[in-house]
Motif scaffolding. Sequence first.
Motif, PDB file in Angstrom:
ATOM      1  N   ALA A  74       0.940  -1.350  -0.022  1.00 34.79           N
ATOM      2  CA  ALA A  74      -0.100  -0.051   0.071  1.00 34.79           C
ATOM      3  C   ALA A  74       0.705   1.240  -0.132  1.00 34.79           C
ATOM      4  O   ALA A  74       0.680   2.226  -0.745  1.00 34.79           O
ATOM      5  N   GLU A  75       1.998   1.352   0.925  1.00 30.63           N
ATOM      6  CA  GLU A  75       2.783   2.305   0.851  1.00 30.63           C
ATOM      7  C   GLU A  75       3.475   2.485  -0.358  1.00 30.63           C
ATOM      8  O   GLU A  75       3.634   3.781  -0.852  1.00 30.63           O
ATOM      9  N   GLU A  76       3.801   1.518  -1.222  1.00 29.01           N
ATOM     10  CA  GLU A  76       4.462   1.639  -2.404  1.00 29.01           C
ATOM     11  C   GLU A  76       3.554   2.317  -3.384  1.00 29.01           C
ATOM     12  O   GLU A  76       3.941   3.336  -4.270  1.00 29.01           O
ATOM     13  N   LEU A  77       2.246   1.778  -3.527  1.00 33.25           N
ATOM     14  CA  LEU A  77       1.263   2.178  -4.413  1.00 33.25           C
ATOM     15  C   LEU A  77       1.096   3.851  -4.253  1.00 33.25           C
ATOM     16  O   LEU A  77       0.815   4.290  -5.193  1.00 33.25           O
ATOM     17  N   ALA A  78       1.075   3.922  -2.772  1.00 31.01           N
ATOM     18  CA  ALA A  78       0.653   5.383  -2.599  1.00 31.01           C
ATOM     19  C   ALA A  78       1.650   6.625  -3.234  1.00 31.01           C
ATOM     20  O   ALA A  78       1.227   7.565  -3.147  1.00 31.01           O
ATOM     21  N   LYS A  79       2.831   6.201  -3.646  1.00 30.13           N
ATOM     22  CA  LYS A  79       3.751   6.972  -4.094  1.00 30.13           C
ATOM     23  C   LYS A  79       3.487   7.267  -5.801  1.00 30.13           C
ATOM     24  O   LYS A  79       4.389   8.202  -6.230  1.00 30.13           O
ATOM     25  N   GLU A  80       2.720   6.515  -6.444  1.00 32.77           N
ATOM     26  CA  GLU A  80       2.305   6.545  -7.715  1.00 32.77           C
ATOM     27  C   GLU A  80       1.433   7.700  -7.973  1.00 32.77           C
ATOM     28  O   GLU A  80       0.710   8.319  -7.058  1.00 32.77           O
ATOM     29  N   ASP A  81       1.284   8.224  -9.062  1.00 31.32           N
ATOM     30  CA  ASP A  81       0.622   9.285  -9.704  1.00 31.32           C
ATOM     31  C   ASP A  81      -0.732   8.495 -10.418  1.00 31.32           C
ATOM     32  O   ASP A  81      -1.815   9.440 -10.447  1.00 31.32           O
ATOM     33  N   HIS A  82      -0.522   7.384 -11.092  1.00 32.82           N
ATOM     34  CA  HIS A  82      -1.730   7.093 -11.644  1.00 32.82           C
ATOM     35  C   HIS A  82      -1.866   5.516 -11.683  1.00 32.82           C
ATOM     36  O   HIS A  82      -0.735   4.543 -11.979  1.00 32.82           O
ATOM     37  N   LEU A  83      -2.930   4.948 -11.152  1.00 35.88           N
ATOM     38  CA  LEU A  83      -3.369   3.651 -10.820  1.00 35.88           C
ATOM     39  C   LEU A  83      -4.307   3.174 -11.922  1.00 35.88           C
ATOM     40  O   LEU A  83      -5.391   3.639 -11.766  1.00 35.88           O
ATOM     41  N   VAL A  84      -4.189   1.949 -12.547  1.00 34.08           N
ATOM     42  CA  VAL A  84      -5.201   1.195 -13.326  1.00 34.08           C
ATOM     43  C   VAL A  84      -5.544  -0.079 -12.594  1.00 34.08           C
ATOM     44  O   VAL A  84      -4.782  -0.900 -12.511  1.00 34.08           O
ATOM     45  N   PHE A  85      -6.605  -0.457 -12.287  1.00 35.40           N
ATOM     46  CA  PHE A  85      -7.124  -1.465 -11.588  1.00 35.40           C
ATOM     47  C   PHE A  85      -8.098  -2.323 -12.597  1.00 35.40           C
ATOM     48  O   PHE A  85      -9.075  -1.791 -13.217  1.00 35.40           O
ATOM     49  N   ILE A  86      -7.779  -3.625 -12.779  1.00 36.68           N
ATOM     50  CA  ILE A  86      -8.614  -4.399 -13.765  1.00 36.68           C
ATOM     51  C   ILE A  86      -9.441  -5.398 -12.800  1.00 36.68           C
ATOM     52  O   ILE A  86      -8.738  -6.221 -11.861  1.00 36.68           O
ATOM     53  N   CYS A  87     -10.574  -5.426 -12.765  1.00 35.36           N
ATOM     54  CA  CYS A  87     -11.496  -6.169 -11.963  1.00 35.36           C
ATOM     55  C   CYS A  87     -12.274  -7.294 -12.776  1.00 35.36           C
ATOM     56  O   CYS A  87     -12.968  -7.058 -13.809  1.00 35.36           O
ATOM     57  N   GLY A  88     -11.612  -8.507 -12.503  1.00 40.82           N
ATOM     58  CA  GLY A  88     -12.311  -9.625 -13.530  1.00 40.82           C
ATOM     59  C   GLY A  88     -13.570 -10.032 -12.887  1.00 40.82           C
ATOM     60  O   GLY A  88     -14.028  -9.777 -11.933  1.00 40.82           O
ATOM     61  N   VAL A  93      -4.872   2.661   0.085  1.00 39.18           N
ATOM     62  CA  VAL A  93      -3.616   3.492  -0.623  1.00 39.18           C
ATOM     63  C   VAL A  93      -4.035   4.961  -0.237  1.00 39.18           C
ATOM     64  O   VAL A  93      -3.369   5.900  -0.103  1.00 39.18           O
ATOM     65  N   VAL A  94      -5.335   5.195  -0.466  1.00 37.30           N
ATOM     66  CA  VAL A  94      -5.982   6.867  -0.462  1.00 37.30           C
ATOM     67  C   VAL A  94      -5.488   7.225   1.058  1.00 37.30           C
ATOM     68  O   VAL A  94      -5.143   8.639   1.156  1.00 37.30           O
ATOM     69  N   ARG A  95      -5.926   6.630   2.020  1.00 38.21           N
ATOM     70  CA  ARG A  95      -5.588   6.940   3.392  1.00 38.21           C
ATOM     71  C   ARG A  95      -4.101   7.248   3.810  1.00 38.21           C
ATOM     72  O   ARG A  95      -3.769   8.077   4.600  1.00 38.21           O
ATOM     73  N   LEU A  96      -3.365   6.838   2.767  1.00 44.66           N
ATOM     74  CA  LEU A  96      -1.751   7.111   2.916  1.00 44.66           C
ATOM     75  C   LEU A  96      -1.235   8.593   2.196  1.00 44.66           C
ATOM     76  O   LEU A  96      -0.235   9.067   2.458  1.00 44.66           O
ATOM     77  N   LEU A  97      -2.178   8.827   1.439  1.00 44.19           N
ATOM     78  CA  LEU A  97      -1.998  10.172   0.684  1.00 44.19           C
ATOM     79  C   LEU A  97      -1.757  11.279   1.411  1.00 44.19           C
ATOM     80  O   LEU A  97      -2.461  11.663   2.648  1.00 44.19           O
ATOM     81  N   PRO A  98      -0.770  12.449   1.251  1.00 39.42           N
ATOM     82  CA  PRO A  98      -0.527  13.477   2.220  1.00 39.42           C
ATOM     83  C   PRO A  98      -1.765  14.154   2.422  1.00 39.42           C
ATOM     84  O   PRO A  98      -2.725  14.524   1.468  1.00 39.42           O
ATOM     85  N   ASP A  99      -2.110  14.685   3.869  1.00 40.77           N
ATOM     86  CA  ASP A  99      -3.045  15.362   4.487  1.00 40.77           C
ATOM     87  C   ASP A  99      -4.628  14.781   3.986  1.00 40.77           C
ATOM     88  O   ASP A  99      -5.533  15.570   4.316  1.00 40.77           O
ATOM     89  N   VAL A 100      -4.687  13.582   3.878  1.00 46.47           N
ATOM     90  CA  VAL A 100      -5.921  12.967   3.492  1.00 46.47           C
ATOM     91  C   VAL A 100      -6.663  12.608   4.965  1.00 46.47           C
ATOM     92  O   VAL A 100      -7.819  12.750   5.239  1.00 46.47           O
ATOM     93  N   LEU A 101      -5.841  12.192   5.996  1.00 44.17           N
ATOM     94  CA  LEU A 101      -6.430  12.010   7.325  1.00 44.17           C
ATOM     95  C   LEU A 101      -6.396  13.061   7.876  1.00 44.17           C
ATOM     96  O   LEU A 101      -5.449  13.945   8.141  1.00 44.17           O
ATOM     97  N   GLY A 102      -7.178  13.450   8.981  1.00 43.02           N
ATOM     98  CA  GLY A 102      -7.207  14.554   9.723  1.00 43.02           C
ATOM     99  C   GLY A 102      -6.034  14.711  10.838  1.00 43.02           C
ATOM    100  O   GLY A 102      -5.719  15.856  10.775  1.00 43.02           O
ATOM    101  N   ASN A 103      -5.504  13.612  11.075  1.00 40.35           N
ATOM    102  CA  ASN A 103      -4.183  13.633  11.941  1.00 40.35           C
ATOM    103  C   ASN A 103      -3.106  13.179  11.239  1.00 40.35           C
ATOM    104  O   ASN A 103      -3.303  11.629  10.793  1.00 40.35           O
TER     105      ASN A 103
END
Length: 245
Positions: free
Chosen positions: A99-113, A152-162
């Motif tokens: 999750a921490e690795e993916l949180a550093k990316e600018d663009h993610l594409v998910f394929i749901c089968g 992943v999103v909760r790890l992005l800067p300033d997303v969480l309140g604390n």
Amino acid sequence: MHMDVLTLFPEMIEGVFNDSILKKAQEKEKFSYNLVNFRDYSTNKHMKVDDYPYGGGAGMVLTPQPVFDAVDAVNNERDTNPRVILMCPQGEPYNQKKAEELAKEDHLVFICGHYEGYDERIREHLVTDEISIGDYVLTGGELGAMVVIDSVVRLLPDVLGNEESAPEDSFSTGLLEHPHYTRPADFRGMKVPDILLSGDHGKIADWRRKEALKRTYERRRELIDENNLSDVDLKVLNEFNQNDC
């Protein structure tokens, strides 16, 4: 960050993006998303996206054409080189480090089968990552994608309140998180540990670290990496070991 989610059932995911932390993250413009029904890219006259497997067998297999064309479309729209993630029970077991690795990316594409599986050419020539959220099989990849996206999103800067919330979460430190308490200090005779009421932040930090070690030792001992522990941590672990003897 931008996320594209390729799915045959976009309505399954819409509500997740528009509630709680994910909604707040969008309002803060920390990430954006696009739900792509890859059936819209099928060149089949009946808009089919699956077919019978060569060699026989049960179930239907997703054909490569709609998925490849959908990924090409989202890539061309943003002119990026995204991580393309295949949600798959055969994939890499998902964890906080990923999750921490993916949180550093600018663009993610998910394929749901869905259905029996994917044409192997999707796996071999299109995706960069295969992820599994556990050793079990779901009807489709949507639920797994939602789990990964939320983590992943909760790890992005300033997303969480604390700002301290994410770094102290279970697994972020390599250990399970310490116990938490809130008001009242005495509930039906069950009392909050005195140290947490002391106001001594140094002692509270030491208590929390020891409790995190204890909880991990008792519940997920395999997570403990002694190479990443301090001398004080190792002394605490030694006490636990002696008590087990």
